[in-house]
Design a protein around this motif. Structure first.
Motif, mmCIF file in Angstrom:
data_model
loop_
_atom_site.group_PDB
_atom_site.id
_atom_site.type_symbol
_atom_site.label_atom_id
_atom_site.label_comp_id
_atom_site.label_asym_id
_atom_site.label_seq_id
_atom_site.Cartn_x
_atom_site.Cartn_y
_atom_site.Cartn_z
ATOM 1 N N THR A 18 0.842 -1.192 0.000
ATOM 2 C CA THR A 18 0.000 0.000 0.000
ATOM 3 C C THR A 18 0.880 1.247 0.000
ATOM 4 O OG1 THR A 18 -0.171 0.246 2.407
ATOM 5 C CG2 THR A 18 -1.762 -1.240 1.320
ATOM 6 N N TYR A 19 0.289 2.333 -0.443
ATOM 7 C CA TYR A 19 1.034 3.590 -0.463
ATOM 8 C C TYR A 19 1.266 4.114 0.951
ATOM 9 C CZ TYR A 19 0.758 3.699 -5.508
ATOM 10 O OH TYR A 19 0.908 3.387 -6.842
ATOM 11 N N ALA A 20 0.344 3.816 1.852
ATOM 12 C CA ALA A 20 0.555 4.200 3.253
ATOM 13 C C ALA A 20 1.796 3.506 3.808
ATOM 14 C CB ALA A 20 -0.672 3.850 4.089
ATOM 15 N N GLU A 21 1.939 2.218 3.523
ATOM 16 C CA GLU A 21 3.131 1.486 3.966
ATOM 17 C C GLU A 21 4.390 2.106 3.381
ATOM 18 O OE1 GLU A 21 1.440 -3.061 4.563
ATOM 19 O OE2 GLU A 21 1.969 -2.370 2.548
ATOM 20 N N GLU A 22 4.336 2.450 2.109
ATOM 21 C CA GLU A 22 5.504 3.042 1.453
ATOM 22 C C GLU A 22 5.890 4.369 2.104
ATOM 23 O OE1 GLU A 22 6.932 4.405 -3.034
ATOM 24 O OE2 GLU A 22 5.075 3.277 -2.785
ATOM 25 N N ALA A 23 4.885 5.107 2.563
ATOM 26 C CA ALA A 23 5.137 6.408 3.192
ATOM 27 C C ALA A 23 5.458 6.294 4.676
ATOM 28 C CB ALA A 23 3.927 7.320 3.000
ATOM 29 N N ARG A 148 -9.383 3.858 -1.087
ATOM 30 C CA ARG A 148 -8.663 2.624 -1.432
ATOM 31 C C ARG A 148 -7.779 2.158 -0.290
ATOM 32 N NH1 ARG A 148 -7.005 5.028 -6.693
ATOM 33 N NH2 ARG A 148 -4.905 5.196 -5.791
ATOM 34 N N GLU A 149 -7.128 3.108 0.371
ATOM 35 C CA GLU A 149 -6.196 2.750 1.441
ATOM 36 C C GLU A 149 -6.902 2.533 2.775
ATOM 37 O OE1 GLU A 149 -2.429 2.970 1.389
ATOM 38 O OE2 GLU A 149 -2.621 2.719 -0.771
ATOM 39 N N PRO A 190 -8.322 -6.289 0.400
ATOM 40 C CA PRO A 190 -8.743 -5.346 -0.638
ATOM 41 C C PRO A 190 -7.822 -4.136 -0.818
ATOM 42 C CG PRO A 190 -10.646 -6.085 0.603
ATOM 43 C CD PRO A 190 -9.441 -6.644 1.308
ATOM 44 N N ALA A 191 -7.307 -3.578 0.277
ATOM 45 C CA ALA A 191 -6.422 -2.417 0.148
ATOM 46 C C ALA A 191 -5.137 -2.782 -0.582
ATOM 47 C CB ALA A 191 -6.101 -1.833 1.520
ATOM 48 N N VAL A 192 -4.633 -3.964 -0.320
ATOM 49 C CA VAL A 192 -3.417 -4.442 -0.976
ATOM 50 C C VAL A 192 -3.693 -4.702 -2.454
ATOM 51 C CG1 VAL A 192 -1.764 -6.354 -1.060
ATOM 52 C CG2 VAL A 192 -2.439 -5.373 1.146
#
Length: 215
Positions: A18-23, A148-149, A190-192
Motif C-alpha cells: 500500500t502507499y501508506a506502507e511506502e510512506a 482505497r487505502e 482489498p487495500a493491498v
C-alpha cells in the motif's frame, strides 16, 4: 488455478504494497495515522510521480507535521520547505496553503479525528467521498486514494476498486468488473489488491513483470 488468478497472485506478491506502507504510515483506526493518510492522498492526487508524493509526505511527517494541530501550527514556509525536500516543488506553495487550511478544517469540523467523518458517512462510500472532497486540494482522485487505502481499517467500504485500479486490471488482461476482480483475488486484502492494481495502471514494468511471473 486460472490464468487470471495466477496473474493476480503474482501481481500482489511482487507489488502489493500500500502507499501508506511506502510512506511509513502504520495505518490504524486512530486519529494520527488517519490524518497522515489524508495528507498522503492529497499529495498523491496531484499530477506528479507517486514516489515524489510519498517522499514529500515522509518529509512532512519527519518535520513533525503528523497531526492536524502540528500541521496548522507549522508556518507556511516550513510546509513549503518540507515539500521541497521531498521534491514536490511544482505544487509546493499552493499545497502548503491547502494543507494548512485543511488541517484547520479537520480540527474545526471533525475535532481533529477523521473517525467522526467515518461515522457521518455511515457506510456510504459516496458520502465519504463527498466529505473528503470538502478538504482543500482533495478532489475525486484524492478521495479515491483515501478510500482505497482506508478500507484496510474501515472494512465497511471494502472492497473498493475505483477506476484507476480497474485500469490496472484492464492492462493486465483481467476483467474490469470490480466484483469479479475481487472474487478472483480470493482472500487478498482489498487495500493491498487495490494498491497493486493501481501500480499496474501507472507502470508498464509492473504489468510486464506480473505477466512474466504468471507465464
Amino acid at each position: 488455478m486460472t490464468d487470471d488468478r495466477r496473474v493476480l497472485r503474482e501481481l500482489v506478491g511482487a507489488h502489493g504494497r500500500t502507499y501508506a506502507e511506502e510512506a511509513g504510515v502504520r495505518l490504524r483506526d486512530t486519529p494520527q495515522p488517519l490524518y497522515q493518510l489524508l495528507v498522503l492522498a492529497h499529495l498523491l492526487s496531484a499530477r506528479i510521480r507517486g514516489s515524489v508524493a510519498v517522499a514529500a509526505a515522509r518529509e512532512l511527517y519527519g518535520a513533525g507535521m503528523r497531526d492536524p494541530k502540528r500541521m496548522a501550527d507549522a508556518t507556511w514556509q516550513q510546509r513549503v520547505d518540507a515539500l521541497g525536500r521531498g521534491g514536490y516543488r511544482r505544487y509546493d506553495e499552493r499545497t502548503a496553503t491547502q494543507l494548512g487550511d485543511g488541517a484547520a478544517l479537520v480540527t474545526e469540523r471533525w475535532g481533529g479525528d477523521l473517525r467522526r467523518m467515518r461515522e457521518a458517512a455511515d457506510g456510504d462510500v459516496e458520502e465519504l467521498r463527498r466529505l473528503l472532497q470538502e478538504m482543500p486540494g482533495v478532489g475525486p482522485a484524492g478521495a479515491d486514494i483515501f478510500v482505497r487505502e482506508v478500507q484496510r481499517v474501515w472494512p465497511e467500504f471494502a472492497p473498493y476498486l475505483d477506476g484507476k485500479a480497474l485500469q490496472g486490471a484492464e492492462r493486465l488482461g483481467l476483467p474490469k468488473d470490480p466484483g469479479r476482480v475481487a472474487e478472483l483475488a480470493g482472500d487478498t486484502e482489498p487495500a493491498v489488491l487495490a494498491a497493486a492494481l493501481v501500480r499496474a495502471s501507472l507502470d508498464k514494468e509492473v504489468v510486464e513483470d506480473s505477466l512474466h511471473r504468471a507465464a
